[in-house]
Motif scaffolding. Structure first.
Motif, PDB file in Angstrom:
ATOM      1  N   ALA A 140       0.820  -1.222   0.000  1.00  0.00           N
ATOM      2  CA  ALA A 140       0.000   0.000   0.000  1.00  0.00           C
ATOM      3  C   ALA A 140       0.848   1.264   0.000  1.00  0.00           C
ATOM      4  O   ALA A 140       0.428   2.301  -0.519  1.00  0.00           O
ATOM      5  CB  ALA A 140      -0.940   0.000   1.204  1.00  0.00           C
ATOM      6  N   ASP A 141       2.038   1.185   0.563  1.00  0.00           N
ATOM      7  CA  ASP A 141       2.910   2.363   0.674  1.00  0.00           C
ATOM      8  C   ASP A 141       3.950   2.459  -0.439  1.00  0.00           C
ATOM      9  O   ASP A 141       4.686   3.438  -0.507  1.00  0.00           O
ATOM     10  CB  ASP A 141       3.640   2.343   2.020  1.00  0.00           C
ATOM     11  N   LEU A 142       4.013   1.463  -1.286  1.00  0.00           N
ATOM     12  CA  LEU A 142       5.079   1.428  -2.287  1.00  0.00           C
ATOM     13  C   LEU A 142       5.115   2.680  -3.173  1.00  0.00           C
ATOM     14  O   LEU A 142       6.195   3.243  -3.382  1.00  0.00           O
ATOM     15  CB  LEU A 142       4.986   0.156  -3.130  1.00  0.00           C
ATOM     16  N   PRO A 143       3.997   3.156  -3.709  1.00  0.00           N
ATOM     17  CA  PRO A 143       4.076   4.361  -4.552  1.00  0.00           C
ATOM     18  C   PRO A 143       4.641   5.583  -3.820  1.00  0.00           C
ATOM     19  O   PRO A 143       5.461   6.319  -4.382  1.00  0.00           O
ATOM     20  CB  PRO A 143       2.626   4.590  -4.992  1.00  0.00           C
ATOM     21  N   SER A 144       4.256   5.783  -2.579  1.00  0.00           N
ATOM     22  CA  SER A 144       4.776   6.945  -1.851  1.00  0.00           C
ATOM     23  C   SER A 144       6.251   6.751  -1.496  1.00  0.00           C
ATOM     24  O   SER A 144       7.036   7.697  -1.549  1.00  0.00           O
ATOM     25  CB  SER A 144       3.945   7.235  -0.601  1.00  0.00           C
ATOM     26  N   TRP A 145       6.649   5.534  -1.165  1.00  0.00           N
ATOM     27  CA  TRP A 145       8.063   5.259  -0.892  1.00  0.00           C
ATOM     28  C   TRP A 145       8.877   5.447  -2.168  1.00  0.00           C
ATOM     29  O   TRP A 145       9.997   5.957  -2.129  1.00  0.00           O
ATOM     30  CB  TRP A 145       8.241   3.843  -0.377  1.00  0.00           C
ATOM     31  N   ALA A 146       8.318   5.026  -3.293  1.00  0.00           N
ATOM     32  CA  ALA A 146       9.027   5.176  -4.569  1.00  0.00           C
ATOM     33  C   ALA A 146       9.247   6.650  -4.879  1.00  0.00           C
ATOM     34  O   ALA A 146      10.355   7.054  -5.273  1.00  0.00           O
ATOM     35  CB  ALA A 146       8.235   4.493  -5.678  1.00  0.00           C
ATOM     36  N   ALA A 147       8.225   7.464  -4.706  1.00  0.00           N
ATOM     37  CA  ALA A 147       8.360   8.904  -4.952  1.00  0.00           C
ATOM     38  C   ALA A 147       9.399   9.516  -4.013  1.00  0.00           C
ATOM     39  O   ALA A 147      10.207  10.359  -4.426  1.00  0.00           O
ATOM     40  CB  ALA A 147       7.012   9.599  -4.796  1.00  0.00           C
ATOM     41  N   ALA A 148       9.392   9.081  -2.756  1.00  0.00           N
ATOM     42  CA  ALA A 148      10.371   9.589  -1.797  1.00  0.00           C
ATOM     43  C   ALA A 148      11.792   9.156  -2.170  1.00  0.00           C
ATOM     44  O   ALA A 148      12.747   9.931  -2.009  1.00  0.00           O
ATOM     45  CB  ALA A 148      10.020   9.118  -0.391  1.00  0.00           C
ATOM     46  N   ALA A 149      11.933   7.940  -2.688  1.00  0.00           N
ATOM     47  CA  ALA A 149      13.261   7.458  -3.093  1.00  0.00           C
ATOM     48  C   ALA A 149      13.851   8.323  -4.194  1.00  0.00           C
ATOM     49  O   ALA A 149      15.064   8.555  -4.232  1.00  0.00           O
ATOM     50  CB  ALA A 149      13.172   5.997  -3.536  1.00  0.00           C
ATOM     51  N   LEU A 150      12.995   8.813  -5.093  1.00  0.00           N
ATOM     52  CA  LEU A 150      13.486   9.685  -6.159  1.00  0.00           C
ATOM     53  C   LEU A 150      14.050  10.997  -5.623  1.00  0.00           C
ATOM     54  O   LEU A 150      14.896  11.614  -6.262  1.00  0.00           O
ATOM     55  CB  LEU A 150      12.362   9.998  -7.156  1.00  0.00           C
ATOM     56  N   GLN A 151      13.581  11.417  -4.461  1.00  0.00           N
ATOM     57  CA  GLN A 151      14.019  12.683  -3.879  1.00  0.00           C
ATOM     58  C   GLN A 151      15.336  12.556  -3.120  1.00  0.00           C
ATOM     59  O   GLN A 151      15.938  13.575  -2.769  1.00  0.00           O
ATOM     60  CB  GLN A 151      12.937  13.240  -2.945  1.00  0.00           C
ATOM     61  N   LEU A 152      15.792  11.351  -2.866  1.00  0.00           N
ATOM     62  CA  LEU A 152      17.053  11.168  -2.146  1.00  0.00           C
ATOM     63  C   LEU A 152      18.215  11.661  -2.998  1.00  0.00           C
ATOM     64  O   LEU A 152      18.395  11.194  -4.125  1.00  0.00           O
ATOM     65  CB  LEU A 152      17.261   9.694  -1.789  1.00  0.00           C
ATOM     66  N   PRO A 153      19.026  12.557  -2.479  1.00  0.00           N
ATOM     67  CA  PRO A 153      20.149  13.068  -3.271  1.00  0.00           C
ATOM     68  C   PRO A 153      21.331  12.113  -3.309  1.00  0.00           C
ATOM     69  O   PRO A 153      22.245  12.289  -4.113  1.00  0.00           O
ATOM     70  CB  PRO A 153      20.522  14.360  -2.538  1.00  0.00           C
ATOM     71  N   ASN A 154      21.318  11.083  -2.462  1.00  0.00           N
ATOM     72  CA  ASN A 154      22.478  10.192  -2.346  1.00  0.00           C
ATOM     73  C   ASN A 154      22.144   8.724  -2.637  1.00  0.00           C
ATOM     74  O   ASN A 154      22.688   7.821  -2.001  1.00  0.00           O
ATOM     75  CB  ASN A 154      23.066  10.324  -0.942  1.00  0.00           C
ATOM     76  N   ARG A 155      21.282   8.484  -3.596  1.00  0.00           N
ATOM     77  CA  ARG A 155      20.923   7.106  -3.939  1.00  0.00           C
ATOM     78  C   ARG A 155      22.145   6.275  -4.320  1.00  0.00           C
ATOM     79  O   ARG A 155      22.264   5.122  -3.914  1.00  0.00           O
ATOM     80  CB  ARG A 155      19.898   7.066  -5.080  1.00  0.00           C
ATOM     81  N   ARG A 156      23.038   6.832  -5.095  1.00  0.00           N
ATOM     82  CA  ARG A 156      24.238   6.096  -5.517  1.00  0.00           C
ATOM     83  C   ARG A 156      25.066   5.725  -4.303  1.00  0.00           C
ATOM     84  O   ARG A 156      25.539   4.591  -4.179  1.00  0.00           O
ATOM     85  CB  ARG A 156      25.052   6.949  -6.509  1.00  0.00           C
TER      86      ARG A 156
END
Length: 193
Positions: A140-156
């Motif tokens: 149920a939370d996957l879409p909101s977590w996915a959107a938040a993951a895109l905002q992380l400046p340090n994914r790499r």
């Protein structure tokens, strides 16, 4: 019998009581990585998913595609395309086959960890040794977590750090030898009879 999901051991052991059933772990393998990540400025794919396209997965991908660039790749696509897509992806997805599926996609998780992809994994009910190294979200939370993951400046940096933790915790060089020793001992005992 080798099973890839540890949670499947009891079921297979019950089905085949006369045979040895063992868990074959997905550990870190040196030289396994094949993806050459592009700089963040060249990552033009928000979310990438490859695998069988079930109704459950279609719903999640369609929801994400409303506001983001989502690339789906069929399992039989050429490997060079998969490598290209992975190198350009900000977030890779690991999605359940259906709402009722409880068995984690261990091989998908392993491949993404080995290749230092930033992975968002739809949470499963059954445990998996790779789970501590993967960002997991309830369905149920996957879409909101996915959107938040895109905002992380340090994914790499996060993906690189998780890869190093995985490499240190689960090296295949220590996981595989005991399994091979046991199998070879069983063969030697059988041949001695």
């Amino acid at each position: 019998i080798w099973v890839l999901a540890e949670s499947m051991l009891p079921g297979y052991a019950a089905l085949f009581p006369e045979l040895p059933v063992r868990f074959l772990p997905h550990g870190h393998v040196s030289g396994f990585a094949t993806v050459h990540h592009r700089p963040e400025a060249e990552c033009d794919i928000d979310f990438f998913f490859s695998g069988s396209l079930t109704e459950h997965r279609k719903r999640i991908l369609a929801e994400l595609a409303r506001d983001h660039k989502v690339v789906y790749q069929a399992p039989d696509a050429p490997e060079y395309l998969r490598q290209d897509h992975l190198s350009r992806s900000k977030v890779c997805l690991s999605l359940r086959l259906s709402e009722r599926n409880d068995i984690p996609s261990v091989s998908r998780m392993h491949y993404r960890l080995q290749n230092r992809n930033f992975l968002l994994h739809e949470a499963y009910a059954l445990p998996c040794p790779l789970a501590p190294f993967v960002l997991q979200a309830p369905t149920a939370d996957l879409p909101s977590w996915a959107a938040a993951a895109l905002q992380l400046p340090n994914r790499r940096e996060i993906a690189d750090g998780v890869h190093e933790q995985f490499k240190a915790a689960l090296p295949m060089t220590t996981l595989l030898p005991p399994l091979l020793d046991e199998a070879m001992a069983r063969i030697a005992a059988r041949d001695a009879v």
